[in-house]
Design an enzyme around this catalytic site. Structure first.
Site, PDB file in Angstrom:
ATOM      1  N   THR A  30       0.813  -1.210   0.000  1.00 20.08           N
ATOM      2  CA  THR A  30       0.000   0.000   0.000  1.00 20.08           C
ATOM      3  C   THR A  30       0.852   1.268   0.000  1.00 20.08           C
ATOM      4  O   THR A  30       0.524   2.259  -0.652  1.00 20.08           O
ATOM      5  CB  THR A  30      -0.930   0.012   1.225  1.00 20.08           C
ATOM      6  OG1 THR A  30      -1.621  -1.232   1.294  1.00 20.08           O
ATOM      7  CG2 THR A  30      -1.927   1.149   1.154  1.00 20.08           C
ATOM      8  N   THR A  31       1.961   1.246   0.722  1.00 27.60           N
ATOM      9  CA  THR A  31       2.793   2.448   0.868  1.00 27.60           C
ATOM     10  C   THR A  31       3.282   2.978  -0.478  1.00 27.60           C
ATOM     11  O   THR A  31       3.300   4.191  -0.705  1.00 27.60           O
ATOM     12  CB  THR A  31       3.984   2.152   1.795  1.00 27.60           C
ATOM     13  OG1 THR A  31       3.483   1.863   3.104  1.00 27.60           O
ATOM     14  CG2 THR A  31       4.937   3.335   1.877  1.00 27.60           C
ATOM     15  N   ALA A  76       1.190  10.369  -1.549  1.00 27.54           N
ATOM     16  CA  ALA A  76       2.307  11.148  -0.992  1.00 27.54           C
ATOM     17  C   ALA A  76       1.852  12.390  -0.243  1.00 27.54           C
ATOM     18  O   ALA A  76       2.670  13.192   0.187  1.00 27.54           O
ATOM     19  CB  ALA A  76       3.328  11.522  -2.072  1.00 27.54           C
ATOM     20  N   ILE A  77       0.550  12.565  -0.065  1.00 21.75           N
ATOM     21  CA  ILE A  77       0.034  13.748   0.633  1.00 21.75           C
ATOM     22  C   ILE A  77       0.020  13.521   2.144  1.00 21.75           C
ATOM     23  O   ILE A  77      -0.445  12.489   2.617  1.00 21.75           O
ATOM     24  CB  ILE A  77      -1.391  14.088   0.162  1.00 21.75           C
ATOM     25  CG1 ILE A  77      -1.398  14.407  -1.335  1.00 21.75           C
ATOM     26  CG2 ILE A  77      -1.964  15.259   0.953  1.00 21.75           C
ATOM     27  CD1 ILE A  77      -2.793  14.538  -1.918  1.00 21.75           C
ATOM     28  N   HIS A  97      -1.938  14.921   4.901  1.00 21.72           N
ATOM     29  CA  HIS A  97      -3.157  15.713   5.045  1.00 21.72           C
ATOM     30  C   HIS A  97      -3.134  16.548   6.332  1.00 21.72           C
ATOM     31  O   HIS A  97      -2.625  16.101   7.362  1.00 21.72           O
ATOM     32  CB  HIS A  97      -4.377  14.800   5.038  1.00 21.72           C
ATOM     33  CG  HIS A  97      -4.609  14.138   3.715  1.00 21.72           C
ATOM     34  ND1 HIS A  97      -5.299  14.738   2.692  1.00 21.72           N
ATOM     35  CD2 HIS A  97      -4.196  12.932   3.234  1.00 21.72           C
ATOM     36  CE1 HIS A  97      -5.326  13.930   1.641  1.00 21.72           C
ATOM     37  NE2 HIS A  97      -4.661  12.833   1.945  1.00 21.72           N
TER      38      HIS A  97
END
Length: 214
Positions: free
Chosen positions: A40-41, A46-47, A49
């Site tokens: 998943t990584t 790449a945000i 939040h």
């Protein structure tokens, strides 16, 4: 016998190993793929939040804001590419304007710093490439982007330098509770540990069901 076994070496498993490796513990990370950040990584946006999305009062709301702050510090310490670009959520209608007000209120309740509502003109002054149709915007200056692959790798490398073991190509195939903790069956033999952290990403449910009923 390990003190802690971590299943999965994406960003969650690597961060857990990094944090725990600061203590006098025997730690191992079991990763089914041939490298870290390979699930998943590697596929995320790449945000980092800012924290205006989660419902106020939830664990996610608290950890989102704190996590964004910690990520900035960790990226600086570990020399990971990090860009404090901020974020704009754009509205194009009265209905969208109402949604931004809701997000703004959530962000304030969650403690997101420097959050602001902008008019369409203020947003276009910030970014001239925005559409003339933008009616308002939610500006979160603490939002950022980083390199998730290098972030994960830096956390894992530091954990290994601190004494943690990293076992690649090691898929977990079963979990058994023991008097001392857990017996973990893998494609490369068995591991014994007092505690197990399930950081298996999209396979976390499958790992959980090895240890407990669905």
């Amino acid at each position: 016998m390990y003190d802690v076994l971590i299943i999965g070496c994406g960003i969650t498993g690597a961060a857990a190993a990094f944090q725990l490796s600061r203590y006098q513990l025997k730690i191992a990370v079991l990763e089914r793929e041939n490298d870290v950040a390979d699930g998943t990584t590697k596929a995320n946006s790449a945000i980092l939040h800012a924290g205006y999305d989660p419902e106020p009062g939830t664990l996610m709301a608290r950890l989102n804001v704190r996590g964004a702050e910690l990520a900035k510090e960790l990226c600086a310490k570990l020399d990971v590419p990090y860009r404090p670009c901020g974020s704009l959520v754009l509205a194009f209608s009265p209905e969208d304007d109402a949604t931004l007000h809701t997000l703004f209120q959530r962000g304030q309740a969650n403690g997101v710093p420097q959050l602001r509502l902008l008019t369409g003109d203020e947003a276009r002054a910030m970014d001239p490439n925005l559409s003339d149709r933008v009616t308002s915007a939610l500006y979160a200056p603490t939002a950022a982007i980083c390199s998730p692959w290098e972030y994960c790798l830096a956390l894992a490398e530091t954990a290994v330098v601190n004494g943690a073991e990293l076992h690649l190509d090691t898929a977990v195939t079963g979990l058994e509770a023991t008097e001392e903790g857990w017996l973990v069956h893998t494609s490369k033999g068995d591991f014994r540990s007092r505690y197990v952290i399930n950081a298996a990403g999209v396979w976390a449910q499958a790992v959980h069901e090895m240890a407990a009923p669905p």
